[in-house]
Design an enzyme around this catalytic site. Structure first.
Site, short mmCIF file in Angstrom:
data_model
loop_
_atom_site.label_atom_id
_atom_site.label_comp_id
_atom_site.label_asym_id
_atom_site.label_seq_id
_atom_site.Cartn_x
_atom_site.Cartn_y
_atom_site.Cartn_z
N ASP A 244 0.82 -1.21 0.00
CA ASP A 244 0.00 0.00 0.00
C ASP A 244 0.87 1.27 0.00
OD1 ASP A 244 -2.78 1.02 0.40
OD2 ASP A 244 -1.95 1.82 2.26
N ASP B 120 -10.62 1.95 -4.87
CA ASP B 120 -10.52 3.40 -4.64
C ASP B 120 -11.04 4.20 -5.84
OD1 ASP B 120 -9.18 3.00 -2.20
OD2 ASP B 120 -7.22 2.93 -3.18
C1 GLC Z 1 -4.30 3.11 -0.52
C2 GLC Z 1 -5.52 2.23 -0.43
C3 GLC Z 1 -6.66 3.04 0.07
C4 GLC Z 1 -6.32 3.56 1.44
C5 GLC Z 1 -4.97 4.30 1.44
C6 GLC Z 1 -4.46 4.50 2.82
O1 GLC Z 1 -4.43 4.13 -1.43
O2 GLC Z 1 -5.77 1.64 -1.67
O3 GLC Z 1 -7.87 2.33 0.09
O4 GLC Z 1 -7.31 4.42 1.90
O5 GLC Z 1 -3.98 3.61 0.75
O6 GLC Z 1 -4.04 3.28 3.37
#
Ligand code: GLC
Ligand code: CA
Length: 548
Positions: A195, A320
């Site tokens: 992530d 997302d």
């Molecule tokens: C990434 C994930 C998202 C999350 C963010 C913070 O972008 O895909 O869903 O909110 O990281 O962890």
């Protein structure tokens, strides 16, 4: 590690399948649907976080990396999932959220008690309560700093205030995270998605950003490549599939992240092609898709990665993002054609496809029309920010209906029955308004369904080595209405030709395709007419017959 011919299927567990009918998707639910995924042809599943978490950001706020959040099941359920996946030849990839933890994580809790060892796990700065250490902004809106009165310190959170950024400068933190990888590997995990991994390295001195929100200081930060090399080397990433999510990154950095000689990651997600409908780069200001820009970005990244030996993850959407067909195609009259065309365009390029649950059915945006229907923390924050800026309720909701992450988080549509067969009880989030028309059960039995088409595409990738291994070259670059490329390997060749518009378009395509035959197309008859006509949203894949 072969990652060039494989296809990954992304699962958002909360919305995939509810095994115990409490309205929330879970691990046993995934296990029951693995046959479906095998049927589609995917080789890996990437499951977004199901670890212990207060769920402020649906699991991206982890409070224990080694425990499973009870609503998703138990460790025994996880082991059963792995076992079934193994028996079907599906590798399981997990989502490692290593830029931050939940503020409920034990480490942060100890830091809050003033324990210096754990204070150094995060990015704390002294300061007066009325002025944050820098003017950096959280990606979910508002300041990126939160004040802790009893410590007289601020801590950094690039996302929600309950997601505190970890201090990667601290070797003990890095050691802990490597252990997390080893733990899941030892349970049979075959891959990891990291992530926002390009945000982990912050500069030693944090300064105000006089021209932006701070991202230029920590995006692809000073030591990120060093940290990824160390992770690769010491956590043992050689024999698993790895992909990094890269926020606001650059091509140059992604070449570094993914070139095999650098030994960092196998591939990266970058998002520039998903910002071509942002006005002035602002997600919360609407603008129609700029297809010219979309083409330029895809071509630049494809060619750049090819020239320098990097590797792209190919994707249109995820948990997302809004739904692909609603965003880049036509989810009305040409729903089926455009859903198939977009898949053709993206997934035959050079890279590894990531198909997000429901995309293979052509699922559409949610169609929510009241703020109460939204569950996502980012959407709710921005609703407030937009209405406080003076936008009417109606205008703010219109923006949310196109931009909210919840568009991709409505329950997976399995059947036509109540709650789309996702659960027997009311789901945690409302169904998409298309849930009566679109479902897996029906599409699995229809020859010309979006599902059937995805299946053919995946199969084609598997049987045709030039898609994984071959060269890519773009044709008709100057034309905004079509997207076309040639793939080649040795003496094998393939042409992919797509009409990006709802109109019939013309070109010297008959000449281009001389001697070749249609191998795949999104109209019942695959044929580019001798007058060089491409029907609305038509997509065709051509090869020399001898190669079929
Ligand atoms: C990434 C994930 C998202 C999350 C963010 C913070 O972008 O895909 O869903 O909110 O990281 O962890
Ligand atoms: Ca459940």
């Amino acid at each position: 590690m072969n990652f060039k011919n494989v296809t990954v299927y992304q699962i958002y567990p909360k919305s995939f399948y509810d095994g115990n009918n409490d309205g929330i998707g879970d691990l046993p639910g995934i296990t029951r649907k693995l046959d479906y995924i095998r049927g589609l042809g995917a080789d890996y599943i990437w499951i977004t976080p199901f670890f212990r978490s207060p769920q402020r950001d649906n699991g991206y706020d982890i409070s224990d990396y080694r425990q499973i959040e009870p609503m998703y099941g138990t460790m025994a359920d996880f082991d059963a999932l792995i076992k079934k996946a193994e028996s079907l030849g599906i590798g399981v990839m997990l989502d490692m959220v290593f830029n931050h933890t939940s503020t409920e994580h034990e480490w942060f809790q100890k830091a809050l008690k003033g324990d210096p060892r754990y204070l150094d796990y995060y990015i704390f700065r002294d300061g007066s309560p009325d002025e944050p250490p820098t003017n950096w902004q959280s990606k979910f809106g508002g300041s990126a700093w939160e004040y802790v009165p009893h410590l007289k310190k601020w801590y950094l959170h690039l996302f929600d205030k309950t997601q505190a950024d970890l201090n990667w400068e601290n070797p003990e933190v890095r050691g802990q995270l490597k252990d997390v990888i080893r733990f899941w590997k030892s349970r049979g995990v075959k891959g990891f998605r990291f992530d926002v991994i390009n945000l982990i390295s912050k500069p030693a001195v944090l300064e105000n950003d006089l021209t932006g929100d701070g991202r230029r200081f920590y995006t692809d930060g000073p030591k990120v490549h060093e940290y990824l090399k160390e992770l690769h080397r010491e956590a043992g990433l050689d024999d698993v599939l790895t992909v990094g999510e890269m926020s606001s990154t650059s091509l140059e950095n992604c070449i570094g992240y993914t070139s095999p000689r650098e030994k960092e990651l196998n591939m990266s997600f970058s998002f520039h092609h998903l910002k071509v409908d942002y006005r002035n780069g602002d997600k919360w200001e609407l603008q129609p898709v700029d297809y010219r820009k979309l083409k330029d970005i895809l071509e630049t990244w494809q060619l750049g990665m090819q020239t320098h030996g990097g590797w792209n993850a190919l994707f249109w959407c995820n948990h997302d993002q809004p739904r692909t067909v609603s965003r880049f195609g036509d989810d009305g009259a040409y729903w089926k054609e455009s859903a198939k065309m977009l898949a053709t365009l993206m997934y035959l390029m050079r890279g590894t496809p990531y198909i997000y649950q429901g995309e293979e059915l052509g699922m559409k945006n949610a169609g929510f029309d009241s703020v109460g229907q939204y569950r996502d923390v980012e959407s709710r924050n921005y609703y407030n920010i937009l209405t406080q800026k003076g936008l009417s309720d109606k205008d703010a909701l219109e923006i949310l209906s196109q931009r909210s992450r919840d568009n991709g988080r409505t329950p997976m549509q399995w059947t036509d029955s109540r709650y789309a067969g996702f659960s027997e009880n009311e789901p945690w989030i409302g169904l998409s308004e298309d849930s009566k028309g679109i479902c897996a059960e029906r599409q699995q039995n229809e020859k010309d369904s979006v599902f059937a088409y995805f299946k053919s595409l995946i199969e084609l990738r598997k049987n045709e080595p030039l898609i994984g291994e071959g060269n890519i070259e773009f044709l008709y670059s100057e034309r905004e209405d079509i997207f076309c490329y040639r793939r080649s390997l040795g003496n094998r060749e393939m042409i992919v030709l797509c009409n990006l518009t709802p109109e019939t378009v013309y070109g010297d395509f008959a000449k281009l395709l001389t001697g070749m035959s249609g191998r795949l197309g999104n109209y019942p008859d695959i044929s580019v007419q001798t007058d060089g006509r491409l029907r609305p949203y038509e997509a065709v894949v051509y090869q020399y017959k001898a190669a079929f």
